[in-house]
Design a protein around this motif. Structure first.
Motif, PDB file in Angstrom:
ATOM      1  N   SER A 101       0.835  -1.194   0.000  1.00 29.19           N
ATOM      2  CA  SER A 101       0.000   0.000   0.000  1.00 29.19           C
ATOM      3  C   SER A 101       0.872   1.246   0.000  1.00 29.19           C
ATOM      4  N   ALA A 102       1.890   1.228   0.847  1.00 30.81           N
ATOM      5  CA  ALA A 102       2.746   2.411   0.976  1.00 30.81           C
ATOM      6  C   ALA A 102       3.575   2.642  -0.287  1.00 30.81           C
ATOM      7  N   GLY A 113       4.176   2.918  -3.836  1.00 26.43           N
ATOM      8  CA  GLY A 113       3.299   3.050  -4.995  1.00 26.43           C
ATOM      9  C   GLY A 113       3.796   4.137  -5.920  1.00 26.43           C
ATOM     10  N   LEU A 114       2.874   4.694  -6.676  1.00 18.78           N
ATOM     11  CA  LEU A 114       3.239   5.789  -7.564  1.00 18.78           C
ATOM     12  C   LEU A 114       3.876   6.917  -6.766  1.00 18.78           C
ATOM     13  N   GLY A 115       3.493   7.002  -5.496  1.00 17.68           N
ATOM     14  CA  GLY A 115       4.046   8.034  -4.623  1.00 17.68           C
ATOM     15  C   GLY A 115       5.555   7.960  -4.538  1.00 17.68           C
ATOM     16  N   ASN A 116       6.090   6.762  -4.512  1.00 14.95           N
ATOM     17  CA  ASN A 116       7.529   6.610  -4.338  1.00 14.95           C
ATOM     18  C   ASN A 116       8.310   6.978  -5.584  1.00 14.95           C
ATOM     19  N   TYR A 119      -5.574   8.465  -9.204  1.00 14.23           N
ATOM     20  CA  TYR A 119      -4.420   7.549  -9.095  1.00 14.23           C
ATOM     21  C   TYR A 119      -4.493   6.515 -10.212  1.00 14.23           C
ATOM     22  N   PHE A 175       1.212  10.911   1.851  1.00 16.12           N
ATOM     23  CA  PHE A 175       0.812  10.192   0.642  1.00 16.12           C
ATOM     24  C   PHE A 175       1.586   8.886   0.531  1.00 16.12           C
ATOM     25  N   SER A 176       2.890   8.992   0.685  1.00 23.00           N
ATOM     26  CA  SER A 176       3.717   7.821   0.438  1.00 23.00           C
ATOM     27  C   SER A 176       3.508   6.739   1.495  1.00 23.00           C
ATOM     28  N   SER A 214       0.778   6.120   2.957  1.00 22.45           N
ATOM     29  CA  SER A 214      -0.646   5.741   2.955  1.00 22.45           C
ATOM     30  C   SER A 214      -1.331   6.139   4.260  1.00 22.45           C
ATOM     31  N   MET A 273      -5.967   8.413   5.830  1.00 24.53           N
ATOM     32  CA  MET A 273      -7.279   8.074   5.265  1.00 24.53           C
ATOM     33  C   MET A 273      -7.728   6.654   5.614  1.00 24.53           C
ATOM     34  N   ALA A 284      -6.264   3.722   5.479  1.00 25.82           N
ATOM     35  CA  ALA A 284      -5.842   2.531   4.727  1.00 25.82           C
ATOM     36  C   ALA A 284      -5.071   1.571   5.640  1.00 25.82           C
ATOM     37  N   SER A 292      -1.083  -0.479  -4.258  1.00 24.82           N
ATOM     38  CA  SER A 292      -1.579   0.698  -3.532  1.00 24.82           C
ATOM     39  C   SER A 292      -3.055   0.945  -3.842  1.00 24.82           C
ATOM     40  N   SER A 351      -5.387  -1.022  -1.805  1.00 21.80           N
ATOM     41  CA  SER A 351      -5.659  -0.550  -0.445  1.00 21.80           C
ATOM     42  C   SER A 351      -6.601   0.647  -0.456  1.00 21.80           C
ATOM     43  N   LEU A 352      -6.516   1.459  -1.497  1.00 17.89           N
ATOM     44  CA  LEU A 352      -7.429   2.610  -1.595  1.00 17.89           C
ATOM     45  C   LEU A 352      -8.869   2.126  -1.754  1.00 17.89           C
TER      46      LEU A 352
HETATM   47  N1  PFF Z   1       1.099   5.204  -0.658  1.00 15.05           N
HETATM   48  C1  PFF Z   1       0.654   5.185  -2.015  1.00 15.05           C
HETATM   49  C2  PFF Z   1       1.769   5.648  -2.910  1.00 15.05           C
HETATM   50  O1  PFF Z   1       2.826   6.044  -2.410  1.00 15.05           O
HETATM   51  O2  PFF Z   1       1.608   5.637  -4.115  1.00 15.05           O
HETATM   52  C3  PFF Z   1      -0.593   6.001  -2.240  1.00 15.05           C
HETATM   53  C4  PFF Z   1      -1.636   5.810  -1.194  1.00 15.05           C
HETATM   54  C5  PFF Z   1      -2.201   4.558  -0.999  1.00 15.05           C
HETATM   55  C6  PFF Z   1      -2.027   6.857  -0.390  1.00 15.05           C
HETATM   56  C7  PFF Z   1      -3.131   4.362  -0.009  1.00 15.05           C
HETATM   57  C8  PFF Z   1      -2.952   6.699   0.596  1.00 15.05           C
HETATM   58  C9  PFF Z   1      -3.487   5.448   0.788  1.00 15.05           C
HETATM   59  F1  PFF Z   1      -4.359   5.269   1.733  1.00 15.05           F
END
Ligand code: PFF
Length: 456
Positions: free
Chosen positions: A26-27, A29-32, A108, A225-226, A228, A231, A233, A330, A333-334
């Motif tokens: 989950s953590a 993801g595209l965020g990284n 996303y 964001f990164s 997660s 929210m 999750a 990710s 998990s959303l």
């Molecule tokens: N952590 C995910 C990412 O880095 O792409 C994005 C994300 C997933 C944000 C789940 C929040 C969440 F609850």
């Protein structure tokens, strides 16, 4: 009193590794990669990275520990969990979580769709030299809608299969593959000539930038964001936990792995970008004819790698396949936050909840597929502001309304009183004021993104 069959119907993790990989999935993801590289590029590179690390450690880990505590303690999805802890007046926080998950996944998935498109096109050798024009073609309108719909369908399918067979199994297969691809790419990009300035930009902070409020807000938003966070999750995932392991340790493991992946991804991306000139990467707004830089990664990586010959397409494909895997675990998990809440509150069957809300989220993503300014705005609103607000309220709830219960839950697995005190002090006295300040800094960029949206 819980019915005997209720817990198993709700689902639970099969193994600790399964839980950890799903949470890391989950953590990571595209965020990284996508978000980290474009926000870090905007925010001055290393200064941003340093601030980001501080937020992950001092704010992210305490908030993640809190989410893990709430989830495992209540064994229900966030809306119910928040209400159990704070009473009816706190119920809106649970809804804020679900709204954030809904809104976040809507755009996303559009970006995740780009990764699928770029991966398959690279395999066919069909990415042209002029990636800026190409990105404009496939990143918006019908092509973007098509890949967005396909990506959502895959996500819905996995979430519909449930915790063990869907979420856990996907993480157990995809995460090790992702780690392998990432390490392979990092080693390869270390062999590039001319990457030195890339490493310097990325690793040597210019100290005056550490006080720039825009960079501070970006770093905090990126941490949430990164990881997660903010929210529900991680909270939802923890609600499927049965074992009484040390939640502080789980939080550190998840956060450290997530940071590690982002950091190594930076080691891949920055040398490549610099190898081919930073000006182009930073000036993308002009290239794209938009005010945003969300396409940075998609525009810079392929031409850079193509220049090494036919093998380049293999590396491009590996890069975007890795991104796709990261995005999928990710996105799961959303959607799970939304679906778990629908199951718990309205007693819908899982598959029905996944399909119905999958369709609604797909529709909500159409504006982002049609307009990159909308996508940027959605990212600022759901991907940063909502998450930080959710994190702030979670910290206040745990720190000021439910601390004794939360501490008791944490104590099951974390006996060390000093560490627990460090956590409760952080969650009461450090996290809320810091997030309040950062949120107030965040209003202006949010407003600017909104103006760019209605103006353009
Ligand atoms: N952590 C995910 C990412 O880095 O792409 C994005 C994300 C997933 C944000 C789940 C929040 C969440 F609850």
């Amino acid at each position: 009193m819980e019915l005997p069959g209720a817990a198993s119907e709700r689902g639970s993790w099969g193994t600790r590794l399964g839980f950890i990989l799903a949470a890391v999935g989950s953590a990571v993801g595209l965020g990284n990669m996508w978000r980290f590289s474009y926000v870090a590029a905007e925010g001055g590179g290393a200064a941003f990275v340093l601030l980001y690390l501080l937020f992950v450690t001092l704010v992210g880990i305490p908030v993640m520990t809190s989410e893990l505590i709430i989830g495992r303690m209540t064994q229900v999805s966030p809306i119910k969990a928040i209400r159990q802890l704070g009473g009816a007046s706190w119920a809106p926080l649970g809804w804020l979580f679900v709204a954030a998950g809904f809104g976040l996944l809507s755009y996303y998935s559009v970006i995740a769709g780009w990764t699928m498109r770029f991966a398959t096109d690279a395999m066919r050798g069909a990415i042209p030299q002029d990636t800026a024009t190409y990105f404009n073609q496939v990143g918006t309108n019908l092509p973007a809608i098509v890949t967005h719909v396909i990506f959502m369908a895959i996500t819905v399918f996995i979430v519909g299969r449930g915790v063990k067979k869907g979420l856990e199994r996907t993480a157990l297969i995809l995460m090790p593959m992702l780690f392998l691809l990432l390490v392979g790419l990092a080693i390869w990009s270390a062999t590039l000539s001319g990457g030195g300035p890339g490493y310097a930009y990325y690793l040597k902070p210019r100290l005056n930038e550490l006080l720039d409020t825009a960079i501070i807000t970006d770093a905090a938003g990126q941490a949430f964001f990164s990881l997660s966070l903010g929210m529900g999750a991680i909270m939802t995932y923890a609600s499927y936990l049965k074992s009484k392991r040390n939640l502080g340790r789980e939080a550190v493991t998840i956060a450290a792995t997530d940071f590690g992946v982002a950091f190594v991804a930076g080691l891949v991306v920055f040398p490549i970008i610099f190898h081919f000139g930073l000006g182009e990467a930073i000036g993308l707004g002009g290239v794209l004819n938009t005010d945003n830089t969300v396409g940075t990664l998609f525009i810079t990586i392929p031409p850079a790698l193509q220049s090494i010959g036919s093998f380049g397409n293999v590396v491009i494909a590996a890069f975007f396949v890795m991104l796709f895997f990261a995005a999928l675990t990710s996105a799961i998990s959303l959607l799970e936050v939304v679906v778990a809440s629908v199951i718990d509150n309205w007693h819908w069957p899982r598959a029905g909840a996944a399909v119905t809300f999958g369709i609604l989220i797909t529709l909500a993503g159409l504006p982002s597929a049609l307009n990159l300014n909308f996508l940027t705005f959605a990212d600022r609103l759901f991907g940063a502001f909502f998450l930080m607000l959710g994190g702030l309220l979670t910290a206040i709830l745990v720190g000021y309304r439910a601390l004794p219960e939360a501490d008791r839950e944490l104590a099951q697995g974390l006996q060390h009183p000093g560490l627990r005190r460090a956590w409760s002090t952080a969650i009461r006295y450090f996290v809320p004021p810091v997030l309040l300040v950062v949120l107030s800094f965040g209003i202006k960029p949010l407003w600017n993104a909104f103006r760019a949206l209605i103006g353009g």
